[in-house]
Motif scaffolding. Structure first.
Motif, PDB file in Angstrom:
ATOM      1  N   PHE A 375       0.813  -1.211   0.000  1.00 35.78           N
ATOM      2  CA  PHE A 375       0.000   0.000   0.000  1.00 35.78           C
ATOM      3  C   PHE A 375       0.854   1.272   0.000  1.00 35.78           C
ATOM      4  O   PHE A 375       0.353   2.342   0.336  1.00 35.78           O
ATOM      5  N   SER A 376       2.121   1.139  -0.364  1.00 35.98           N
ATOM      6  CA  SER A 376       2.969   2.325  -0.486  1.00 35.98           C
ATOM      7  C   SER A 376       2.508   3.152  -1.682  1.00 35.98           C
ATOM      8  O   SER A 376       1.885   2.647  -2.615  1.00 35.98           O
ATOM      9  N   LYS A 377       2.813   4.447  -1.646  1.00 29.59           N
ATOM     10  CA  LYS A 377       2.417   5.333  -2.738  1.00 29.59           C
ATOM     11  C   LYS A 377       3.002   4.856  -4.060  1.00 29.59           C
ATOM     12  O   LYS A 377       2.342   4.934  -5.113  1.00 29.59           O
ATOM     13  N   ARG A 378       4.235   4.338  -4.017  1.00 28.42           N
ATOM     14  CA  ARG A 378       4.912   3.852  -5.221  1.00 28.42           C
ATOM     15  C   ARG A 378       4.125   2.729  -5.905  1.00 28.42           C
ATOM     16  O   ARG A 378       4.105   2.639  -7.152  1.00 28.42           O
ATOM     17  N   ASN A 379       3.461   1.876  -5.136  1.00 33.66           N
ATOM     18  CA  ASN A 379       2.724   0.748  -5.705  1.00 33.66           C
ATOM     19  C   ASN A 379       1.223   1.011  -5.817  1.00 33.66           C
ATOM     20  O   ASN A 379       0.563   0.445  -6.689  1.00 33.66           O
ATOM     21  N   LEU A 380       0.698   1.847  -4.939  1.00 33.73           N
ATOM     22  CA  LEU A 380      -0.752   2.082  -4.915  1.00 33.73           C
ATOM     23  C   LEU A 380      -1.224   2.840  -6.149  1.00 33.73           C
ATOM     24  O   LEU A 380      -2.247   2.492  -6.753  1.00 33.73           O
ATOM     25  N   ILE A 381      -0.494   3.870  -6.564  1.00 36.10           N
ATOM     26  CA  ILE A 381      -0.932   4.689  -7.696  1.00 36.10           C
ATOM     27  C   ILE A 381      -0.929   3.898  -9.009  1.00 36.10           C
ATOM     28  O   ILE A 381      -1.929   3.909  -9.741  1.00 36.10           O
ATOM     29  N   PRO A 382       0.166   3.161  -9.347  1.00 34.38           N
ATOM     30  CA  PRO A 382       0.107   2.341 -10.567  1.00 34.38           C
ATOM     31  C   PRO A 382      -1.000   1.286 -10.519  1.00 34.38           C
ATOM     32  O   PRO A 382      -1.658   1.020 -11.533  1.00 34.38           O
ATOM     33  N   ARG A 383      -1.219   0.684  -9.336  1.00 29.52           N
ATOM     34  CA  ARG A 383      -2.280  -0.310  -9.215  1.00 29.52           C
ATOM     35  C   ARG A 383      -3.643   0.319  -9.523  1.00 29.52           C
ATOM     36  O   ARG A 383      -4.445  -0.239 -10.262  1.00 29.52           O
ATOM     37  N   LEU A 384      -3.884   1.470  -8.959  1.00 27.50           N
ATOM     38  CA  LEU A 384      -5.157   2.159  -9.170  1.00 27.50           C
ATOM     39  C   LEU A 384      -5.367   2.479 -10.642  1.00 27.50           C
ATOM     40  O   LEU A 384      -6.443   2.238 -11.206  1.00 27.50           O
ATOM     41  N   ILE A 385      -4.342   2.991 -11.286  1.00 34.95           N
ATOM     42  CA  ILE A 385      -4.468   3.393 -12.695  1.00 34.95           C
ATOM     43  C   ILE A 385      -4.619   2.185 -13.610  1.00 34.95           C
ATOM     44  O   ILE A 385      -5.535   2.117 -14.444  1.00 34.95           O
ATOM     45  N   LEU A 386      -3.723   1.190 -13.471  1.00 31.43           N
ATOM     46  CA  LEU A 386      -3.723   0.052 -14.389  1.00 31.43           C
ATOM     47  C   LEU A 386      -4.974  -0.815 -14.249  1.00 31.43           C
ATOM     48  O   LEU A 386      -5.575  -1.225 -15.244  1.00 31.43           O
ATOM     49  N   ARG A 387      -5.387  -1.081 -13.008  1.00 28.93           N
ATOM     50  CA  ARG A 387      -6.579  -1.901 -12.824  1.00 28.93           C
ATOM     51  C   ARG A 387      -7.819  -1.175 -13.326  1.00 28.93           C
ATOM     52  O   ARG A 387      -8.717  -1.792 -13.921  1.00 28.93           O
ATOM     53  N   SER A 388      -7.890   0.117 -13.107  1.00 30.51           N
ATOM     54  CA  SER A 388      -9.032   0.893 -13.587  1.00 30.51           C
ATOM     55  C   SER A 388      -9.092   0.872 -15.108  1.00 30.51           C
ATOM     56  O   SER A 388     -10.167   0.703 -15.698  1.00 30.51           O
ATOM     57  N   LEU A 389      -7.941   1.044 -15.759  1.00 28.75           N
ATOM     58  CA  LEU A 389      -7.910   1.014 -17.228  1.00 28.75           C
ATOM     59  C   LEU A 389      -8.340  -0.349 -17.763  1.00 28.75           C
ATOM     60  O   LEU A 389      -9.057  -0.437 -18.774  1.00 28.75           O
ATOM     61  N   CYS A 394     -12.665  -3.636 -20.450  1.00 30.36           N
ATOM     62  CA  CYS A 394     -13.657  -4.718 -20.453  1.00 30.36           C
ATOM     63  C   CYS A 394     -15.073  -4.154 -20.556  1.00 30.36           C
ATOM     64  O   CYS A 394     -15.920  -4.682 -21.292  1.00 30.36           O
ATOM     65  N   GLY A 395     -15.344  -3.071 -19.820  1.00 29.51           N
ATOM     66  CA  GLY A 395     -16.665  -2.461 -19.878  1.00 29.51           C
ATOM     67  C   GLY A 395     -16.978  -1.898 -21.244  1.00 29.51           C
ATOM     68  O   GLY A 395     -18.107  -2.038 -21.752  1.00 29.51           O
ATOM     69  N   PHE A 396     -15.985  -1.259 -21.879  1.00 30.25           N
ATOM     70  CA  PHE A 396     -16.188  -0.706 -23.220  1.00 30.25           C
ATOM     71  C   PHE A 396     -16.488  -1.809 -24.226  1.00 30.25           C
ATOM     72  O   PHE A 396     -17.402  -1.686 -25.057  1.00 30.25           O
ATOM     73  N   MET A 397     -15.738  -2.926 -24.160  1.00 31.37           N
ATOM     74  CA  MET A 397     -15.972  -4.041 -25.084  1.00 31.37           C
ATOM     75  C   MET A 397     -17.339  -4.666 -24.847  1.00 31.37           C
ATOM     76  O   MET A 397     -18.023  -5.077 -25.788  1.00 31.37           O
ATOM     77  N   ALA A 398     -17.764  -4.768 -23.576  1.00 28.55           N
ATOM     78  CA  ALA A 398     -19.078  -5.321 -23.264  1.00 28.55           C
ATOM     79  C   ALA A 398     -20.186  -4.458 -23.851  1.00 28.55           C
ATOM     80  O   ALA A 398     -21.180  -4.967 -24.382  1.00 28.55           O
ATOM     81  N   ALA A 399     -20.026  -3.139 -23.756  1.00 29.19           N
ATOM     82  CA  ALA A 399     -21.035  -2.225 -24.300  1.00 29.19           C
ATOM     83  C   ALA A 399     -21.037  -2.245 -25.819  1.00 29.19           C
ATOM     84  O   ALA A 399     -22.096  -2.183 -26.453  1.00 29.19           O
ATOM     85  N   MET A 400     -19.874  -2.364 -26.412  1.00 27.86           N
ATOM     86  CA  MET A 400     -19.768  -2.309 -27.870  1.00 27.86           C
ATOM     87  C   MET A 400     -20.196  -3.616 -28.533  1.00 27.86           C
ATOM     88  O   MET A 400     -20.791  -3.611 -29.614  1.00 27.86           O
ATOM     89  N   LEU A 401     -19.907  -4.765 -27.883  1.00 28.15           N
ATOM     90  CA  LEU A 401     -20.159  -6.075 -28.493  1.00 28.15           C
ATOM     91  C   LEU A 401     -21.021  -6.945 -27.590  1.00 28.15           C
ATOM     92  O   LEU A 401     -20.531  -7.918 -27.014  1.00 28.15           O
ATOM     93  N   PRO A 402     -22.316  -6.655 -27.461  1.00 25.26           N
ATOM     94  CA  PRO A 402     -23.172  -7.448 -26.556  1.00 25.26           C
ATOM     95  C   PRO A 402     -23.694  -8.721 -27.209  1.00 25.26           C
ATOM     96  O   PRO A 402     -24.883  -8.896 -27.418  1.00 25.26           O
ATOM     97  N   PHE A 403     -22.766  -9.651 -27.526  1.00 32.24           N
ATOM     98  CA  PHE A 403     -23.135 -10.866 -28.257  1.00 32.24           C
ATOM     99  C   PHE A 403     -22.775 -12.093 -27.428  1.00 32.24           C
ATOM    100  O   PHE A 403     -21.933 -12.898 -27.801  1.00 32.24           O
ATOM    101  N   PHE A 404     -23.412 -12.268 -26.290  1.00 31.26           N
ATOM    102  CA  PHE A 404     -22.949 -13.219 -25.283  1.00 31.26           C
ATOM    103  C   PHE A 404     -23.004 -14.671 -25.737  1.00 31.26           C
ATOM    104  O   PHE A 404     -22.070 -15.435 -25.544  1.00 31.26           O
ATOM    105  N   GLY A 405     -24.127 -15.110 -26.329  1.00 31.27           N
ATOM    106  CA  GLY A 405     -24.293 -16.522 -26.665  1.00 31.27           C
ATOM    107  C   GLY A 405     -23.213 -17.051 -27.580  1.00 31.27           C
ATOM    108  O   GLY A 405     -22.595 -18.086 -27.325  1.00 31.27           O
TER     109      GLY A 405
END
Length: 482
Positions: A375-389, A394-405
């Protein structure tokens, strides 16, 4: 004169400086005596802290059972009636049973291989490392990481898509003339997933995954009760269990359905789950697998039978949508369907978290500094950014291609079949080298040959269906295409 230390053939797998292993998988590395003697006192103290941290966080066998159940028993079981419509009753039961038995056997063999390597001083906590070590080929590392990434990203996209669809179902029942579209609900789910993605490690999901186990039992029994109610009501739909009229179409539909069932039983992260257990892990993994498959067979068979019995070859890729048709009244009480949808929605969040762990581990291995705190600043900020991206993608692809079956079939054929039905048998034969006169050797070889053929045919038939259905596809559609 002392022999020089043997060169490490897999230097990229050393865990003492591996942030992905330490932070996400919360595991530990092995060191040789000569390496330990050459280290400074501060380095040894640092490694002792890592080891202590590992044993504090180490999972129990029932934690592995929770992780396995979340990875395997999810809302994809609501597609089983849809899979049965391409197989019929007899072949559907046969395929469901055979694929269940083969995957249980496969996961058991993989656990044995992992333990064998660990006893030889090579502890592997990632599927790609295990495959590279046993098969001795550098390209296998990239093959497995490509397949794993495809599976995990596909599951992440599917989880967000189905969660968004659940919200849309609830919204349309509360406000039939509402203006919100599917992609807007997907955006809402994506925001929630971004927040949950900051849970730092696999082990931190154990309580969430226990809740996930209870949720899957809950919505399955609600769905089964709703199907029985629908089948016995005066509004019961006409039942037709006939297959495709054309012989070739029937064959392609059957292989697509087999691919979907393979995806439902698939679990491409078993080494990562076993990494949370203290050695020896095989016995604990067997207990975890027994827990998982008890839940799986209880839910899979009841969902498949009840859904296909009511809707036959008109089954939707999400049986809840069949129970709530666009035209006409709902075929089950609103409170029952609403509660089932809520349970599905909550479990989808857990599934998205579990399958994201491999992606997070890969990102953190490259971006984090293991010598600084989780939870150091050095590791927390990259984790927050990369995981969010990653979640936003995934959310953008789900919205763009809703072809589940259709996508479920492709992911099953191209991803889960090679990773869960072929590689474990090959790894076991290469590791233990059973004699060609033994039954184990021939069972493993037969499974490899049969499922290689099934994977090839399943890939072709799934992609064919995707192409044939292309005229139904519309980017950012407000409806999930079957």
């Amino acid at each position: 004169m002392a022999e020089p230390p043997e060169r490490d053939p897999f230097p990229e797998f050393r865990l003492d400086s591996d942030a992905g292993a330490t932070f996400v998988l919360e595991s530990k590395g092995e060191e040789s005596e000569s390496e330990s003697e050459s280290e400074s006192e501060s380095e040894q103290h640092y490694k002792a802290m890592i080891t202590k941290s590992f044993f504090f966080f180490i999972g129990k066998w029932w934690h592995a059972g929770f992780h396995l159940t979340t990875a395997i028993v999810g809302p994809t079981i609501l597609t089983l009636p849809y899979a049965f419509r391409g197989l019929g009753w007899g072949l559907g039961f046969l395929c469901l049973t055979v694929l269940g038995c083969v995957t249980f056997y496969s996961y058991y063999l993989m656990s044995k291989v992992l333990e064998h390597c660990e006893k030889a001083g090579r502890r592997h906590i990632r599927f790609r490392e295990l495959a590279t070590d046993v098969l001795g080929s550098g390209w296998m590392f990239y093959f497995v990481i490509f397949i794993q990434t495809a599976i995990n990203t596909g599951v992440g996209i599917g989880a967000i898509l189905l969660a968004g669809e659940c919200l849309k179902i609830m919204y349309e029942n509360l406000s039939p003339n509402g203006s919100l579209k599917l992609y807007e609900f997907i955006a809402m789910v994506t925001v929630v997933m971004i927040v949950l993605s900051q849970l730092p490690s696999f082990h931190s999901l154990r309580h969430i995954n226990f809740a996930s186990l209870l949720l899957c039992l809950g919505y399955t029994f609600l769905m089964v009760g709703a199907c029985i109610n629908a089948g016995l009501s005066k509004n019961a739909p006409p039942r037709d269990y006939s297959l495709e009229p054309s012989g070739s179409s029937r064959v392609f539909s059957a292989f697509t359905s087999i691919s979907i069932i393979a995806a439902i039983f698939g679990n491409g992260i078993l080494p990562e789950i076993q990494a949370t257990l203290a050695p020896p892990a095989t016995g604990k993994m067997v207990k975890g697998l027994l827990m998982c498959y008890t839940v799986a067979f209880l839910t899979f068979y009841s969902a498949a039978v009840s859904g296909y019995w009511v809707f036959g070859n008109k089954s939707n890729s999400n049986i809840l949508k069949s129970l709530m048709p666009d035209k006409g009244p709902s075929l089950a009480p609103t409170i029952v369907l609403g509660l089932a949808v809520v349970f599905v929605l909550l479990q989808l969040l857990a599934i998205g978290l579990v399958y994201s762990q491999v992606a997070y581990e890969i990102m953190e291995k490259q971006s984090a500094d293991v010598k600084q705190g989780m939870f150091s600043k050095r590791n927390l900020i990259p984790r927050l950014i990369l995981r969010s991206l990653y979640v936003i993608f995934c959310g953008f692809m789900a919205a763009m291609l809703p072809f589940f079956g259709d996508i479920s079939g492709v992911v099953g054929a191209i991803g889960f079949i090679p990773l869960d039905f072929i590689l474990p048998m090959l790894l076991y034969n290469m590791t233990y080298k059973p004699s060609r006169s033994t039954l184990t050797y021939w069972i493993n070889l037969s499974i490899i040959i049969v499922f290689t053929g099934v994977g090839i045919m399943g890939s072709f038939s799934s992609i064919r269906k995707l192409v044939l259905d292309a005229n139904k596809f519309k980017l950012f559609s407000s409806d999930v295409v079957d």
